[in-house]
Structures are given as C-alpha cells and as structure tokens.
Write an enzyme that holds these catalytic residues in place. Structure first.
Site, PDB file in Angstrom:
ATOM      1  N   GLY A 120       0.810  -1.212   0.000  1.00  0.00           N
ATOM      2  CA  GLY A 120       0.000   0.000   0.000  1.00  0.00           C
ATOM      3  C   GLY A 120       0.848   1.268   0.000  1.00  0.00           C
ATOM      4  O   GLY A 120       0.535   2.241  -0.688  1.00  0.00           O
ATOM      5  N   THR A 121       1.932   1.265   0.760  1.00  0.00           N
ATOM      6  CA  THR A 121       2.760   2.463   0.868  1.00  0.00           C
ATOM      7  C   THR A 121       3.372   2.818  -0.479  1.00  0.00           C
ATOM      8  O   THR A 121       3.309   3.977  -0.921  1.00  0.00           O
ATOM      9  CB  THR A 121       3.882   2.229   1.912  1.00  0.00           C
ATOM     10  OG1 THR A 121       3.259   1.947   3.174  1.00  0.00           O
ATOM     11  CG2 THR A 121       4.781   3.442   2.041  1.00  0.00           C
ATOM     12  N   GLN A 141      -7.802  -0.599   3.039  1.00  0.00           N
ATOM     13  CA  GLN A 141      -8.668  -1.167   4.082  1.00  0.00           C
ATOM     14  C   GLN A 141     -10.000  -1.685   3.551  1.00  0.00           C
ATOM     15  O   GLN A 141     -10.778  -2.257   4.309  1.00  0.00           O
ATOM     16  CB  GLN A 141      -8.938  -0.120   5.174  1.00  0.00           C
ATOM     17  CG  GLN A 141      -7.719   0.240   5.999  1.00  0.00           C
ATOM     18  CD  GLN A 141      -7.269  -0.886   6.930  1.00  0.00           C
ATOM     19  OE1 GLN A 141      -7.993  -1.847   7.179  1.00  0.00           O
ATOM     20  NE2 GLN A 141      -6.066  -0.764   7.458  1.00  0.00           N
ATOM     21  N   SER A 153      -3.270  -3.297  -0.654  1.00  0.00           N
ATOM     22  CA  SER A 153      -2.242  -3.951   0.149  1.00  0.00           C
ATOM     23  C   SER A 153      -2.657  -5.397   0.410  1.00  0.00           C
ATOM     24  O   SER A 153      -3.768  -5.659   0.864  1.00  0.00           O
ATOM     25  CB  SER A 153      -2.091  -3.188   1.468  1.00  0.00           C
ATOM     26  OG  SER A 153      -1.267  -3.899   2.344  1.00  0.00           O
ATOM     27  N   THR A 159      12.383  -7.003 -10.453  1.00  0.00           N
ATOM     28  CA  THR A 159      11.949  -8.363 -10.769  1.00  0.00           C
ATOM     29  C   THR A 159      10.668  -8.690 -10.011  1.00  0.00           C
ATOM     30  O   THR A 159      10.597  -8.489  -8.795  1.00  0.00           O
ATOM     31  CB  THR A 159      13.070  -9.361 -10.381  1.00  0.00           C
ATOM     32  OG1 THR A 159      14.229  -9.003 -11.114  1.00  0.00           O
ATOM     33  CG2 THR A 159      12.673 -10.791 -10.685  1.00  0.00           C
ATOM     34  N   CYS A 202       3.301   6.464  20.545  1.00  0.00           N
ATOM     35  CA  CYS A 202       4.383   7.018  21.335  1.00  0.00           C
ATOM     36  C   CYS A 202       5.654   6.983  20.502  1.00  0.00           C
ATOM     37  O   CYS A 202       6.298   5.963  20.385  1.00  0.00           O
ATOM     38  CB  CYS A 202       4.569   6.197  22.604  1.00  0.00           C
ATOM     39  SG  CYS A 202       5.789   6.908  23.694  1.00  0.00           S
TER      40      CYS A 202
HETATM   41  C1  LIG Z   1      -5.158   2.998   4.686  1.00  0.00           C
HETATM   42  C2  LIG Z   1      -3.799   2.410   4.558  1.00  0.00           C
HETATM   43  N1  LIG Z   1      -2.996   2.812   3.558  1.00  0.00           N
HETATM   44  C3  LIG Z   1      -1.772   2.304   3.389  1.00  0.00           C
HETATM   45  C4  LIG Z   1      -1.273   1.353   4.245  1.00  0.00           C
HETATM   46  C5  LIG Z   1       0.131   0.836   4.044  1.00  0.00           C
HETATM   47  O1  LIG Z   1       0.112  -0.422   3.395  1.00  0.00           O
HETATM   48  P1  LIG Z   1       1.399  -1.355   3.446  1.00  0.00           P
HETATM   49  O2  LIG Z   1       1.554  -1.798   4.853  1.00  0.00           O
HETATM   50  O3  LIG Z   1       1.051  -2.501   2.506  1.00  0.00           O
HETATM   51  O4  LIG Z   1       2.543  -0.575   2.940  1.00  0.00           O
HETATM   52  C6  LIG Z   1      -2.074   0.907   5.304  1.00  0.00           C
HETATM   53  C7  LIG Z   1      -1.558  -0.081   6.270  1.00  0.00           C
HETATM   54  O5  LIG Z   1      -1.154   0.220   7.355  1.00  0.00           O
HETATM   55  C8  LIG Z   1      -3.370   1.454   5.463  1.00  0.00           C
HETATM   56  O6  LIG Z   1      -4.159   1.090   6.457  1.00  0.00           O
END
Ligand SMILES: Cc1ncc(COP(=O)(O)O)c(C=O)c1O
Length: 397
Positions: A73-74, A181, A201, A239, A328
């Site tokens: 996702g990131t 999500q 993700s 790859t 934290c």
């Molecule tokens: C809404 C949302 N976006 C992005 C991410 C990041 O995804 P990933 O952990 O696959 O990089 C998350 C996960 O924590 C998420 O909840």
C-alpha cells in the site's frame, strides 16, 4: 485464554493457509524470472499475468494491464501521488488530499508541497466523512489530483467516492483512492466508484506482507516511481514477486467468495463489541457513531480519562492484541491525526482504542476482550486525577 486474542486485523492479518499453499510452489520449484525467455521464465510470466487478470477481474478493471504490482500500500500511494502529480513533466499545480489519509498519502503530498505543488488538506466532518460540497468548494482551476481514501483505517467510515470522483472529473482532476482497508472487505468496482487510480495492500486480506497493487485506469499517465529494468510495462521496475502475486490474487478471490457471509458475521461481532463497551463502561463513545456507511469489522472508541497506551499494555498482559490511536514516538505521545481531524478534543483522543476483527475472530474473543477491558479501565480511572475532573464536569452537566 491460552492464545492471543487478536483484535488488530486492520494492522495486519495472518496469511490464510489456502493462500500459503497456493504460493509455495513458486519459491522453490517454479522459481523463474518472469522476464527470462526459457520455459522456467515463461512459466513465471504466465503465472504473473494470470494473477494480474484475476485481480483485474475482481475489481472490474477493463484490462489486466491496468494493474501494476507493487511492494504494498505504501509504495502504491507514493507512486500514485508523485507519479500522477508529475505526469507529463508537470512541476506545479494544486492537489487535494483528505486530512485523515494514511501517512503513506500525507507524506508524499507534503513532499510535493515542498517541490512546486500547492496542497489543500480537506477536513472530514465529525461523522467521519468527506462531504462532497467541501470538495466542490476546494476545487480550483489548476487542481490536478484529488486523493481521498476509501475506508478509513482507524474509524472505519467509507467515503462517498463516486460523488467525489464526479466532482474531481468535472474540474479536470484525477481521483486516486487508498483502498488498502476496503479491497475484498466490501464491494469494490472501479467503474461504479468512478476512480482513476487505487492503492491495495495484500497483507490486509490474509495475503503476504510486502505486496500490493496500484490500479491505474487505461490512458492515465504516470511517472514511474521505481526505475530500472522496465518491468510492469515500464511503470514499476524490479523483478516481479511471483509468490506475492499468486498469494495476493488467491487472497482476494477468497475474500470475494466469502464476503456475503463474512460481512454480516463481522458486523454482528462489531455490534457486540460496541454494545459491550458502551453498555459496561460509562463516559465512553464510539467515534463517528452516526454514520451507517462503515466497514463491518472496525470500531473505534473514546474511553475518557484513560491513556490508550496504558490500556493497550494492560490488555497485552491479558493476551489481547489491540491498537490505540496514540503513537508514542520519540518519547512524545501524539494523538491520532484521524481523531483530531474529525474534531475529537486532544485530551480525549489520547484515550482511543481501535478494535478490528477478522476471519478468525469469535464471539468468545469479543466477550473475553470486554470482560478484561472493564476492570483495566476501572483501575486506570481510579488512579487518574483527570478522570475525577471529567466525571465531576459530566455530573455538573
Ligand atoms: C489505509 C492504509 N494505507 C496504506 C497502508 C500501508 O500499506 P502497506 O503496509 O502494505 O505498505 C495501510 C496499512 O497500514 C493502510 O491502512
């Protein structure tokens, strides 16, 4: 309880055994590089393209080529924000993101803000939603991109994407959504939602960590974020991860097949948690309670007069894994930007608890959690001078 009661499925999920079984051959027996020309490579290529077609079918994409596999996702969020904003050599313009996005969207937006673009952060309302009229008002002639998440990872509210996409398009902008999500958990069809790009993700749907995808509507220009060998039709070099692709596609198909029974089961568990927590503890509330359009498996509470981290640690000692909105980091306890964005006062935002359930959650787990939470909160409150004040203020009306 001799096992962990896991109530943090929004953070990650265990890999489903069926997913693991589907992935296994691709680690040691069918390990080819999808770009090699001999049979072992061609086998990997066919497997990769089959996984791509399966994902495309699940989300209603017009063609498999609209799916770009990524490391999660990131990466998908970073690629979408930076790659769409700077497409065609653009170096300035206006971008709108919601204020309660995941940091994987907020931080690239902030970076773009320092590199020629102007960023507007759109505030959600206390109902946990971005309102269409607010987006309309924020749109400018030079708005090039709008990014609003589909389901919020902390409070679970589902955004009115179709209406937001229509507004973005009317103003000539693209709409990207972070669907990490929601994919698999509720119906997801790119045409019904009207979106141009979406981030997914794998580890949120019982697939492997470190894998995901970016949906990119045909004809949408993107500057690649990862450059190198030109894989993924020159949009994401590196790859390809064949076990990851097989795992992700399999995990998504299982989500699709089980959704009809799983959604009502999870919603019933969520309602049981909400009833238990609000019924047995005074001065507690459910965040964005008034909104019906919400994910079936997430409930986020404010428990007044208690620190989220203290609750988390006491519950951990009882074998319960759960999350709080307060993080934290570097010694300072920061309240959740999501809760602050929906108007939760800072002092209460510290006392948030997110319950997120999934495939292996049972009624017994939920009841155990509520039974353990009540004495933990009562003990912490009995030691809290803040709680005495909150209670006195509440009694005085
Ligand atoms: C809404 C949302 N976006 C992005 C991410 C990041 O995804 P990933 O952990 O696959 O990089 C998350 C996960 O924590 C998420 O909840």
């Amino acid at each position: 309880m001799d096992h962990t009661v896991y109530l943090d499925y929004a953070a990650t999920t265990p890999v489903d055994q069926r997913v693991l079984d589907a992935m296994m051959p691709y680690f040691r027996d069918r390990y080819g590089n999808a770009n090699s020309l001999y049979e072992l490579g061609r086998d990997a290529y066919r497997t990769l393209e089959d996984a791509r077609a399966r994902v495309a079918k699940s989300i209603g994409a017009a063609q498999p080529n609209e799916i770009i596999f990524t490391s999660g996702g990131t990466e998908s969020d970073n690629t979408a924000l930076i790659g769409l904003a700077t497409a065609g050599g653009r170096s300035s313009g206006h971008i709108i993101v919601s204020a309660f996005e995941h940091h994987a969207v907020l931080e690239p937006a902030e970076w773009l803000g320092k590199h020629g673009f102007e960023i507007t952060e759109l505030a959600p309302h206390p109902d946990g939603l971005i309102h269409a009229e607010d987006l309309k008002a924020a749109m400018r002639e030079d708005t090039v991109l709008v990014s609003v998440m589909h389901g919020n990872n902390e409070i679970g509210t589902i955004q009115p994407l179709r209406a937001l996409a229509d507004i973005a398009h009317a103003g000539g902008a693209l709409l990207h959504t972070d669907a990490a999500q929601t994919l698999g958990k509720i119906d997801f069809d790119v045409d019904e939602l009207g979106i141009d790009a979406a981030s997914f993700s794998s580890h949120k749907i019982y697939g492997p960590k470190g894998f995901g995808a970016l949906y990119l509507r045909k004809g949408t220009r993107l500057v690649p974020y990862m450059m190198g060998g030109g894989q993924e039709s020159k949009r994401r070099s590196g790859t390809q991860n064949i076990p990851g692709a097989v795992g992700f596609a399999t995990a998504l198909e299982i989500m699709d097949a089980e959704r009809e029974t799983e959604v009502p089961r999870l919603a019933a568990l969520r309602d049981r948690v909400v009833e238990g927590v609000l019924g047995r503890l005074e001065l507690t509330s459910l965040n964005a309670a008034e909104t019906d359009t919400r994910l079936p498996h997430i409930a986020n509470f404010i428990i007044k007069g208690v620190e989220g981290e203290a609750m988390l640690l006491h519950l951990d000692a009882k074998g319960i894994a759960i999350s709080t909105g307060s993080a934290c980091s570097s010694g300072s306890l920061k309240p959740s930007h999501v809760l602050l964005a929906i108007g939760c006062p800072q002092e209460f935002a510290h006392g948030s608890l997110r319950v997120s359930m999934g495939r292996y959650t049972t009624e017994e787990d939920v009841d155990y959690f509520v039974d353990e939470l009540v004495p933990v909160v009562e003990r912490l409150r009995s030691m809290s001078p803040l709680y005495a004040k909150i209670r006195a203020a509440h009694a005085a009306g």
